[in-house]
Design a protein around this motif. Sequence first.
Motif: not given
Length: 123
Positions: A119-123
């Motif tokens: 899971v990759t959450v970008s800002s």
Amino acid sequence: VQLQASGGGLVQAGGSLRLSCAASGLTFSRYTMGWFRQAPGKERELVTAISWGGGSTFYADSVKGRFTISRDNAKNTMYLQMNSLKPEDTAVYYCAADKIEDGTIWNMTPSYWGQGTLVTVSS
């Protein structure tokens, strides 16, 4: 025993993802299930757990109010609904199974692990 995690991906901060964990080779309804995560450079941590019948749940403080764990014993599947995702939620998420007899689901020591989903959450 196989635990197959799926549903990870790239999402923007504030977005949502739903992870699934399909189990086989064990009597699913007799196991406490949980989601762990490991971020780069950090130790693996328990994020959330659910008792064999679904009546008891545990959440790490960092995800309370944003994540919801659930299970469908008829389908041998566990889910993790993740809302309001933050960049600090970025990690590999692992599903896990443990046979707990005394209700201490927050202290699960998994007997079985899935392969992990990123899971990759970008800002």
